[in-house]
Motif scaffolding. Structure first.
Motif, PDB file in Angstrom:
ATOM      1  N   ALA A   1      -1.548   7.326  -5.127  1.00  0.00           N
ATOM      2  CA  ALA A   1      -1.599   6.007  -5.761  1.00  0.00           C
ATOM      3  C   ALA A   1      -1.880   6.203  -7.233  1.00  0.00           C
ATOM      4  CB  ALA A   1      -2.680   5.145  -5.128  1.00  0.00           C
ATOM      5  N   GLY A   2      -1.035   5.631  -8.087  1.00  0.00           N
ATOM      6  CA  GLY A   2      -1.225   5.750  -9.515  1.00  0.00           C
ATOM      7  C   GLY A   2       0.106   5.832 -10.223  1.00  0.00           C
TER       8      GLY A   2
ATOM      9  N   CYS B   1      -5.272   8.649  -7.404  1.00  0.00           N
ATOM     10  CA  CYS B   1      -5.273  10.088  -7.164  1.00  0.00           C
ATOM     11  C   CYS B   1      -4.247  10.424  -6.093  1.00  0.00           C
ATOM     12  CB  CYS B   1      -6.658  10.579  -6.737  1.00  0.00           C
ATOM     13  SG  CYS B   1      -7.261   9.896  -5.167  1.00  0.00           S
ATOM     14  N   VAL B   2      -4.118  11.715  -5.840  1.00  0.00           N
ATOM     15  CA  VAL B   2      -3.273  12.215  -4.768  1.00  0.00           C
ATOM     16  C   VAL B   2      -4.178  12.886  -3.742  1.00  0.00           C
ATOM     17  CG1 VAL B   2      -1.365  13.748  -4.154  1.00  0.00           C
ATOM     18  CG2 VAL B   2      -1.377  12.598  -6.378  1.00  0.00           C
TER      19      VAL B   2
ATOM     20  N   SER C   1       0.828  -1.200   0.000  1.00  0.00           N
ATOM     21  CA  SER C   1       0.000   0.000   0.000  1.00  0.00           C
ATOM     22  C   SER C   1       0.863   1.250   0.000  1.00  0.00           C
ATOM     23  CB  SER C   1      -0.903   0.012   1.242  1.00  0.00           C
ATOM     24  OG  SER C   1      -1.796  -1.080   1.231  1.00  0.00           O
ATOM     25  N   PRO C   2       0.422   2.288  -0.732  1.00  0.00           N
ATOM     26  CA  PRO C   2       1.178   3.548  -0.722  1.00  0.00           C
ATOM     27  C   PRO C   2       1.336   4.077   0.694  1.00  0.00           C
ATOM     28  CG  PRO C   2      -0.523   3.557  -2.419  1.00  0.00           C
ATOM     29  CD  PRO C   2      -0.765   2.345  -1.581  1.00  0.00           C
TER      30      PRO C   2
ATOM     31  N   LEU D   1      -5.498   9.150   9.648  1.00  0.00           N
ATOM     32  CA  LEU D   1      -6.753   8.537  10.079  1.00  0.00           C
ATOM     33  C   LEU D   1      -7.635   8.162   8.895  1.00  0.00           C
ATOM     34  CD1 LEU D   1      -7.598  10.957  13.050  1.00  0.00           C
ATOM     35  CD2 LEU D   1      -6.452   8.734  13.149  1.00  0.00           C
ATOM     36  N   HIS D   2      -7.529   8.924   7.811  1.00  0.00           N
ATOM     37  CA  HIS D   2      -8.328   8.645   6.626  1.00  0.00           C
ATOM     38  C   HIS D   2      -7.691   7.573   5.737  1.00  0.00           C
ATOM     39  CE1 HIS D   2     -10.281  12.453   7.690  1.00  0.00           C
ATOM     40  NE2 HIS D   2     -11.238  12.150   6.842  1.00  0.00           N
ATOM     41  N   ALA D   3      -6.406   7.328   5.920  1.00  0.00           N
ATOM     42  CA  ALA D   3      -5.674   6.452   5.009  1.00  0.00           C
ATOM     43  C   ALA D   3      -6.293   5.057   4.849  1.00  0.00           C
ATOM     44  CB  ALA D   3      -4.212   6.347   5.436  1.00  0.00           C
ATOM     45  N   PRO D   4      -6.695   4.374   5.922  1.00  0.00           N
ATOM     46  CA  PRO D   4      -7.281   3.037   5.736  1.00  0.00           C
ATOM     47  C   PRO D   4      -8.528   3.062   4.846  1.00  0.00           C
ATOM     48  CG  PRO D   4      -6.657   3.356   8.023  1.00  0.00           C
ATOM     49  CD  PRO D   4      -6.521   4.691   7.365  1.00  0.00           C
ATOM     50  N   LEU D   5      -9.378   4.071   5.024  1.00  0.00           N
ATOM     51  CA  LEU D   5     -10.569   4.189   4.189  1.00  0.00           C
ATOM     52  C   LEU D   5     -10.179   4.475   2.733  1.00  0.00           C
ATOM     53  CD1 LEU D   5     -13.590   4.490   3.624  1.00  0.00           C
ATOM     54  CD2 LEU D   5     -13.430   6.856   4.452  1.00  0.00           C
ATOM     55  N   ILE D   6      -9.230   5.368   2.540  1.00  0.00           N
ATOM     56  CA  ILE D   6      -8.790   5.697   1.187  1.00  0.00           C
ATOM     57  C   ILE D   6      -8.227   4.455   0.490  1.00  0.00           C
ATOM     58  CG2 ILE D   6      -7.102   7.029  -0.146  1.00  0.00           C
ATOM     59  CD1 ILE D   6      -7.415   9.234   2.018  1.00  0.00           C
ATOM     60  N   HIS D   7      -7.445   3.674   1.209  1.00  0.00           N
ATOM     61  CA  HIS D   7      -6.888   2.441   0.630  1.00  0.00           C
ATOM     62  C   HIS D   7      -8.004   1.472   0.244  1.00  0.00           C
ATOM     63  CE1 HIS D   7      -2.819   3.328   2.663  1.00  0.00           C
ATOM     64  NE2 HIS D   7      -2.643   3.384   1.362  1.00  0.00           N
ATOM     65  N   ARG D   8      -9.036   1.350   1.077  1.00  0.00           N
ATOM     66  CA  ARG D   8     -10.145   0.442   0.754  1.00  0.00           C
ATOM     67  C   ARG D   8     -10.883   0.917  -0.495  1.00  0.00           C
ATOM     68  NH1 ARG D   8     -10.904   0.513   6.430  1.00  0.00           N
ATOM     69  NH2 ARG D   8     -12.683   1.940   6.246  1.00  0.00           N
TER      70      ARG D   8
END
Length: 272
Positions: free
Chosen positions: A26-27, A68-69, A2-3, A51-58
């Motif tokens: 990611a991209g 996206c960035v 994962s990024p 804190l948002h990273a796990p949701l963004i990864h999902r």
């Protein structure tokens, strides 16, 4: 793999000092990517991205969010509030102008696919940016935004002035043009023409009374014929499972907008 979150120090003339920035990308490294500006809430920092990273990864994994960035800059609460103070600092300019420019030096960015999302005080900041410069954004999302059910301090009930909200309200009385509703109506024609994908959400039982301000803004948007999605999470509070639901829905909403070029779709009709 994962990024990983990148940590940077962004030079800033608007803040007259370096600003902590965190970036998650990611991209393809050589392909311009959409950029999402993530604005954190009061008493928080760029670590909100962690804190948002796990949701963004999902969402990346499921395709609900395209490659996206995502970038978040630390801004102060008192003396900050994403406001452009007349004698400085100019925190709205930090996140709205300097942050995208800085990220574009690190990653190739498609500036035609720029979005902004924020919760609480960050929701206020997101709306302020989106309504202030609507030509820049294809999508904006505000979760439990720090907006008020009135245009002046005198019109806002005491229960909607708790703690830091009262400080923000007092600051807005001294800063013409920084209120969300003022920017909405000052740029109404441009906002209608742009037809950005706009999401507004709040918990039914937000303990800071932010549903009142959200309802007020929702009514203003309806009266002004500004297309948007509005969601009230049944039983939801300010920072509980209701907010987690709003975050997922908002990022999915933004993902749908970023997945289709503005010229080929009516972004205002993107469903959550």
């Amino acid at each position: 793999m994962s990024p990983k979150i990148e940590q940077h120090r962004m030079p800033s003339t608007s803040a007259s000092a370096g600003v902590e920035v965190r970036v998650l990308a990611a991209g393809p490294a050589d392909e311009p990517l959409p950029l999402i500006l993530l604005l954190h809430g009061a008493m928080s920092s760029a670590q909100s991205l962690d804190l948002h990273a796990p949701l963004i990864h999902r969402l990346w994994a499921t395709g609900a969010l395209p490659p996206c960035v995502v970038a978040c800059a630390s801004t102060p609460t008192e003396g900050g509030f994403y406001l452009d103070w007349p004698q400085g600092p100019r925190w709205g300019s930090v996140v709205g102008d300097e942050l995208p420019d800085f990220v574009s030096q690190i990653h190739p960015i498609d500036r035609s696919r720029l979005a902004v999302v924020g919760a609480s005080m960050g929701g206020f900041g997101a709306l302020k940016l989106a309504f202030g410069t609507p030509d820049r954004y294809v999508a904006a999302a505000a979760l439990a935004p720090a907006v008020f059910p009135g245009s002046t301090t005198a019109e806002v009930p005491e229960r909607n002035r708790q703690a830091v909200l009262g400080q923000l309200l007092a600051a807005l009385d001294q800063l013409p043009g920084e209120r969300v509703h003022e920017r909405l109506f000052a740029n109404l024609d441009a906002i209608r023409q742009r037809r950005m994908a706009l999401f507004l959400g709040v918990g039914e039982r937000d303990e800071f009374g932010l549903r009142d301000g959200s309802e007020h803004l929702h009514a203003q948007l309806l009266a002004a014929d500004v297309s948007h999605q509005y969601l009230v999470v049944a039983g939801g509070g300010h920072m509980d499972a209701g907010m987690a639901e709003l975050q997922r829905t908002a990022l999915t909403f933004i993902g749908r907008a970023l997945l289709q070029p503005a010229a080929e779709s009516d972004l205002a009709e993107v469903a959550p």
